[in-house]
Design an enzyme around this catalytic site. Structure first.
Site, short mmCIF file in Angstrom:
data_model
loop_
_atom_site.label_atom_id
_atom_site.label_comp_id
_atom_site.label_asym_id
_atom_site.label_seq_id
_atom_site.Cartn_x
_atom_site.Cartn_y
_atom_site.Cartn_z
N LYS A 178 0.69 -1.14 -0.18
CA LYS A 178 0.11 -0.06 -0.14
C LYS A 178 0.72 1.28 -0.06
O LYS A 178 2.06 1.15 0.30
CB LYS A 178 -0.96 0.03 1.14
CG LYS A 178 -0.08 0.04 2.62
CD LYS A 178 -1.06 -0.36 3.81
CE LYS A 178 -0.66 -0.09 4.90
NZ LYS A 178 -0.97 -1.04 6.08
N TYR A 224 17.48 30.06 7.73
CA TYR A 224 16.38 30.60 8.27
C TYR A 224 16.29 30.63 9.91
O TYR A 224 16.46 29.70 10.60
CB TYR A 224 15.02 29.97 7.69
CG TYR A 224 14.99 30.19 6.68
CD1 TYR A 224 14.60 31.54 6.01
CD2 TYR A 224 14.72 29.11 5.46
CE1 TYR A 224 14.42 31.82 4.48
CE2 TYR A 224 14.51 29.33 4.17
CZ TYR A 224 14.35 30.63 3.74
OH TYR A 224 14.01 30.80 2.45
#
Ligand SMILES: *Cc1c(COP(=O)(O)O)cnc(C)c1O
Length: 367
Positions: free
Chosen positions: A37, A262
């Site tokens: 899956k 950042y």
């Protein structure tokens, strides 16, 4: 091209991991469903299916995955783990020769109302304590008998359940789930299926085939992913099936006290070399990876510093003095367990391999 983040899928590792799982299952007389899956846990549905040609069945999440596999020419037994979503799905399941998991009363009624003569193979899912999908234990004998009464349902109905905490090898709730399953299936005959990867490793009693065939449903271990906290797949003898890599695109000297990236979250403790690698959360590398998360630069361990950006990560190269622009950078895989990165990012390995974005170039390695 050279800057592209690469996910290398090791087909040989997939095949060997499946063989390892099969050997364990066979020792108890059990068969193996390879669970593919979520696009084969992010490794690629069709390619994982091809590498799992030796599996006794494949398990997919939804009908659309079965359609994809049949369109690619796959002829293996395929089980749709969530079953039909509406009555109209039954004709498609039959047309594509897909097994359906039946887990609630409405699905059972759709089957009872369905006069299609083509035989459908069915798995009957029982909720033994996880409280996600499945019939209540008290309803199981009746549901099983109703399915067995239908002429267009294959009589070899597999009764199954799913464990919630089998990764803890001494967890009392798994003993309780097994006991609940045994009681709910005491009447009636037919194949059974309880164990997932962790069940395969830690709960052999859950897949010992005595009177009827037992099925193990193996996901994570196929891909070499650990299913036990604090351990890697390698600890259990399974190899990583994905290596995520990129290149170093910049190296610069940064002075003591300067801050990186950042929010200026990381301060250089001394004059040092800082590397920049071409990968970021836009590729699926986790933004939550903390400073200190390891990477391999030309095979040498270095670490992430500062925030993970969309396209880039910054690296402390003090440990890799010979690192140069163009060097290969491994984010996880061979030589660096993905479980280590997951722990640094506050998640599990499955979440990382499932999270590769379309920007990542997938390549296959026969080994
Ligand atoms: C995902 C899944 C599995 C495989 O689980 P792993 O822990 O990855 O082995 C087995 N059975 C069902 C029903 C599943 O949804």
């Amino acid at each position: 091209m050279s800057r592209t983040a690469l996910a290398t899928i090791h087909l040989g590792a997939l095949r060997r991991n499946l063989a390892r799982a099969r050997a364990r299952a066979r020792a108890q007389g059990a068969q193996v469903m390879a669970v593919i899956k979520a696009d084969g846990y992010g490794h690629g549905l069709e390619r994982v299916a091809r590498a799992c040609a030796d599996a006794d069945a494949l398990g997919v999440a939804a009908l659309g995955d079965g359609l994809r596999l049949r369109s690619a020419g796959n002829r293996q037994r395929i089980v749709v783990l969530s079953g039909p979503d509406e009555a109209g799905d039954l004709a498609e399941l039959r047309r594509l020769d897909l097994d359906a998991v039946i887990h609630h009363e409405a699905q059972l009624r759709w089957l009872e109302a369905d006069a299609d003569a083509r035989t459908l193979r069915v798995w009957l899912k029982i909720d033994t304590g996880m409280h996600r999908l499945g019939f209540d234990p008290a309803q199981v004998a009746d549901a099983h008998a109703r399915l067995r009464a239908l002429p267009n349902i294959d009589p070899d109905i597999v009764r199954m359940t799913h464990f919630a905490a089998s990764d803890e090898f001494d967890n009392a709730s798994t003993h309780a789930q097994i006991a609940c399953f045994d009681a709910a299936t005491a009447s009636g005959v037919g194949p059974r299926s309880l164990a997932n990867s962790a069940g395969l490793l830690g709960w052999p009693a859950a897949y010992r085939s005595t009177n009827a065939t037992n099925w193990v449903r193996v996901g994570g271990l196929l891909y070499g992913l650990s299913v036990v906290e604090g351990r890697s797949g390698l600890d259990f003898g399974f190899e990583p099936a994905m290596t995520l890599s990129t290149r170093l695109i910049s190296v610069k000297a940064v002075a003591k006290g300067e801050r990186i990236g950042y929010a200026a979250s990381w301060e250089c403790p001394e004059d040092m070399r800082v590397g920049v690698a071409a990968i970021g959360y836009g590729d699926g590398y986790p933004r939550s990876a903390r400073a200190g998360t390891p990477v391999l630069v030309g095979g040498v361990r270095a670490q992430v510093i500062g925030r993970v950006s969309m396209d880039l990560i910054t690296l402390d190269l003090r440990n890799a003095p010979s690192a140069r622009i163009g060097d290969g950078v491994t984010l996880w895989g061979t030589g660096l367990p993905v479980e280590t990165i997951a722990a640094q990012a506050g998640t599990i390995a499955y979440d990382l391999t499932c999270g590769m974005t379309r920007r990542v170039l997938f390549v296959e390695d026969e080994d």
